[in-house]
Design an enzyme around this catalytic site. Structure first.
Site: not given
Lengths: 610, 610
Positions: A32, A118, A148, A311, A359, A416, A466
């Site tokens: 490599s 990687l 690649d 927050r 992220e 939520d 929150r």
């Protein structure tokens, strides 16, 4: 005008060291390394690259990141050819204590960023290029060598889209298409057109070349230097193991050093090697990075009667401290109106980078900025920081100075539901070596801890809530990394409750409820979960013997286990209240009750201990 | 021939419920629901979608995954329109105990997979489509509703490339390009051409449409059904909040329910609503999934004198057990010759899926396969599983039955260095609710635990070691989830060492060294880290009082803390030997010594306790 012949001789010398150092080590990735040897020789010694070899930290140096970190033998050999590594040092490759580790780390002074997982180098490069173009305003270029195989990683395409969005024409990716991955052919083999189309579709300027033909290599770098508003990807057709007939283009040679016999067969194929040959790298400019003035930040002034979420305080703290800490920059993943990073953005738009819902690249770019001297604050929902755990883990190996903020921690976010609840973030960040994990309970603590985070050199995680929560501290209260606050203590305490963030308010409510029954408990705000205030906790353990740790986080790896570990040598009965049932939608208080981490649950537990 | 007028009436009814249910809940995402309302109405009730509404588990049902899970009001409203949810139920949206959670979860029977962390649905769809095409051999199609904001996630492009690689013409992505993200415009706004070019460059068939024009919507589904060898992406131009003038196409309406007053203004804009209207969904075929015969696997036969790595045993176990467990399928991220998943691949190529270096999509696809009844074993280096923490976390909320294998655990991998060392994997998997974490020390244990993992319903993590280790168990030794093995015990034990994997061999070596000095220690193989064998550990604690936990993992969240937590109520002095220094390249034994987790370190610790 570059001397092609000399470059080709240098490439031979570099190949020689890729081979002999790995054979000496008995492991490593020579094949490599060989595929990219011409590309990298041309870059460093062909005139495009500018670097003060005696000052790796020079702010005007071009940056070179080996995203395919397993080609480290090539990386070290290049610096041999630049005259900065001795032959003897080359032979310490992969040995215990050598700066020439299996994959590049900062123990080798020319490593810009640790790689080896990687698909991370390009994001780091994005951070460095953002710094050059928008912050330091310097002409240095950032080069990233990509394999690649690693183009399969989604993080690459995050980096691609953001680099194009920010028009990073100072970023050059060099894609070494050697066709072969670890266990066989990649998805596309030598079909360079696939990469070209994708790069173009992602807003990059693709340049397709023969990665072993030096004149074309040099022309490509020259062309890359002229891009006006696009990042450039040089897509090079190469052969794995190039230069050694019996491994060139052959499968089964990934991550394999040649045996001594094989090496003896291989070396003559390189022809004459001149070990005294050295390449020249062009010197960089000496421009001074753009400087921002600084002045003392205003003090905070929270009203005791007005609840504020931590927050929100995170955002106001950043905005307020921006003037005092000009190195602070802020990155957010398209939720800045929820993390409240947008308060900073409004005040200092030039120091805010919208990283969209990506992220992994956000953290990688944060690392790049950190390595160029900035203090990046990186925010999203705590739950979604898990997306970047590999980047977070790897950042540590680059000695990063990144501050992470995870908002919407715990079941207390409410309706939520589970997908949005950060319930494993404390465990995740605790695993990072020497990390700091902070969890403020009110806006005052949040403001102060943001500043502590900014001042601390290293990786810091700040967990925010929150819901609006009452102000419990005076505006002049001091907080420190490794500290805690004893909020309730008496000689009659039957137990001490250790809490942080949202559960601290539950603990204080439990205190009031129990007090009405004539039962007293201690309450400690354990706002610094790592390092943890062992002394204060041990004193509480000695005083009351019964400790109850309450956390809005899964039981494993969280505050409960942190306290347990801290009190390993202290005789104590320790009870952990944590999230143990499948989380769901509901009102915050319903969910705190459901998980047994509310005031009601604390009261129940204390009564059991009576 | 679809009745366009009826579909448009249905879409109004569905819009009505998106609005009223969120206003009733006081939160939720009506605007993101309205943009996709026509697309989804056309899909379910326009004739393309085939589903037995009385049998959500029917193997021939088409699958519909809401990757943009915040559009859950739309999802539930569709099932109202299908006659499977009552008006009363619609009004329980987001309430504690309601199956209609903030984001879809399996508590609602029509949810194929829990979503809400963006960029995950397409990978799950890939798994379901792989199952249909290559395993069950059924004609069902998998539809995935995507938001444009979430296209920034790299995981999407991982799913895109793999879907094209496997020619999943039975997979249809519907991209709802409503232009607006949470805090503003996406990177590309209404530039549909960007998405079209990227989809094409990634090997998909793009179909660009007006997402509010029903005839075009129906034509697109029809066209998608005719794809011969490519996955299809329907790229639809839509308006966020479509149908309600004062929110349509306007920023600032993400994740906001209308107030009651706003609702009163909005509803008349929909025109007449027929609450009794219901849509028809076409019934699916009744084909039987392809069946593989099963037979009892051969027993194992390891020779005591030949060391074998546990990673190798992982591969041989899968290959051996394949015949007995026909539901087992294996996925690997381009390192199957290192994890040894390739042993299974050689024996059962049709049940092996190469997922290339794209761990997030690998885990998502594993979830999709699991939800279609397969038992996926998903492997890569332990370090690189961190890449998929968000997908792992979310899998649990879909009640996944996935088995993860992380190889190359710990510093004992040696010369490759820190980037390749899994040092936080135990902490990560311990945080998963009800997860099982297994860490075999020899090939026999590994073989047996792979089988236990296959038999267990739920999420299991198996940690394997790079190095060859001695065989310490008889071939007929039994292992169980939650078990442990007491390997050394006597009445004179001064301490008990608790170890697993590579450190168990260090503990046994320490035993021999100390025995020569006349010092006896107990040794326990704690191969099941979660659940942990509390009884055996507590007995050892009672017997020797001094416990030493040795692990090749960072101290936080690992086996040491697991043991500590298990022994919360047992008086014991517990010492943790774990990785606490910056890891680096070196030989395995050098690194075990350096980190203080070798036989030498154990001997030193025991001597300190004497």
């Amino acid at each position: 005008m570059a001397d092609i012949q000399k470059l080709e001789q240098l490439a031979k010398l570099i190949r020689y060291f890729c081979l002999v150092s790995t054979t000496e080590a008995g492991s490593g990735h020579p094949s490599s390394s060989l595929s990219a040897a011409d590309l990298m020789t041309g870059l460093l010694f062909g005139g495009a690259f500018r670097y003060d070899v005696d000052q790796p930290k020079h702010p005007n140096n071009d940056r070179l990141i080996f995203s395919k970190g397993h080609a480290s033998p090539l990386f070290y050999s290049l610096w041999f050819a630049a005259g900065k590594v001795s032959e003897q040092e080359m032979m310490t490759l992969r040995k215990f204590g050598s700066p020439l580790e299996g994959h590049p780390t900062p123990s080798f002074p020319y490593t810009e960023a640790a790689t080896g997982s990687l698909g991370q180098g390009l994001s780091i490069g994005v951070g460095m290029a953002l710094n050059a173009k928008y912050l330091d305003e310097l002409p240095y270029r950032t080069y990233v060598l990509l394999g690649d195989s690693e183009m399969a990683e989604g993080s690459q395409w995050e980096a691609m889209e953001i680099a194009a969005y920010y028009k990073l024409n100072n970023l050059v990716a060099i894609l070494d298409v050697n066709r072969l991955g670890q266990r066989g052919e990649t998805m596309y083999g030598h079909n360079l057109d696939v990469y070209k189309k994708r790069a173009a579709a992602f807003g990059w300027e693709p340049i397709v070349i023969d990665g072993h033909y030096m004149p074309q290599i040099l022309t490509a770098y020259d062309q890359a230097g002229q891009s006006r508003d696009k990042p450039v990807m040089i897509i090079a057709k190469t052969e794995k193991g190039k230069g050694i007939s019996f491994i060139e283009g052959k499968n089964g040679w990934h991550g394999k050093a040649l045996t001594k016999d094989e090496l003896a067969r291989a070396l003559p194929e390189l022809g004459t090697i001149d070990k005294n040959l050295r390449g020249e790298i062009r010197r960089p400019d000496d421009f001074i990075p753009a400087v921002r003035e600084s002045a003392k930040a205003e003090p905070i002034a929270y009203a005791v009667d007005k609840p504020v979420s931590t927050r929100h305080a995170y955002g106001t703290a950043l905005e307020r401290l921006a003037i005092q800490y000009p190195e602070i920059v802020v990155l957010d993943a398209e939720v800045s109106n929820s993390t409240f990073a947008d308060i900073f953005k409004k005040g200092h738009p030039a120091r805010f980078f919208e990283m969209f819902i990506a992220e992994q690249n956000m953290v990688g770019a944060g690392l790049g900025l950190s390595l160029r001297g900035k203090v990046p604050f990186v925010s999203t929902f705590a739950a979604f920081l898990t997306r970047a755990f590999d980047q977070i883990r790897m950042s540590r190996y680059s000695n990063a100075n990144i501050k992470f903020c995870g908002s919407h921690a715990g079941v207390s976010i409410g309706v939520d539901g589970s997908s949005q609840m950060g319930l494993e973030d404390i465990a995740m960040f605790r695993t990072v070596l020497d990390s700091v994990v902070l969890y403020p309970s009110d806006a005052v603590a949040a403001e102060k801890l943001v500043e502590e985070a900014a001042r601390h050199q290293g990786m810091v995680y700040l967990r925010t809530t929150r819901e609006d929560t009452p102000i419990i501290y005076r505006n002049d209260e001091a907080f420190r990394i490794g500290g805690s606050k004893v909020l309730k203590r008496s000689n009659q305490d039957v137990a001490t409750v250790i809490a942080a963030g949202i559960t601290l308010h539950e603990a204080l409510a439990a205190y009031e409820l129990l007090k009405k029954e004539g039962v007293l408990i201690g309450v400690i705000d354990c706002y610094s979960i790592k390092p943890i205030d062992q002394g204060t906790l041990a004193a509480a353990a000695t005083a009351t013997r019964e400790l109850i740790v309450v956390e809005d986080h899964f039981a494993e790896g969280g505050m409960g286990e942190a306290v347990r570990t801290a009190l390993a040598d202290v005789p104590v009965s320790l009870h952990s209240l944590a999230v143990r049932q499948m989380p769901k939608s509901g009102k915050p208080q319903e969910l705190l009750d459901y998980e047994g981490i509310s005031a009601k649950a604390i009261v129940k537990k204390v009564r059991e201990l009576l």
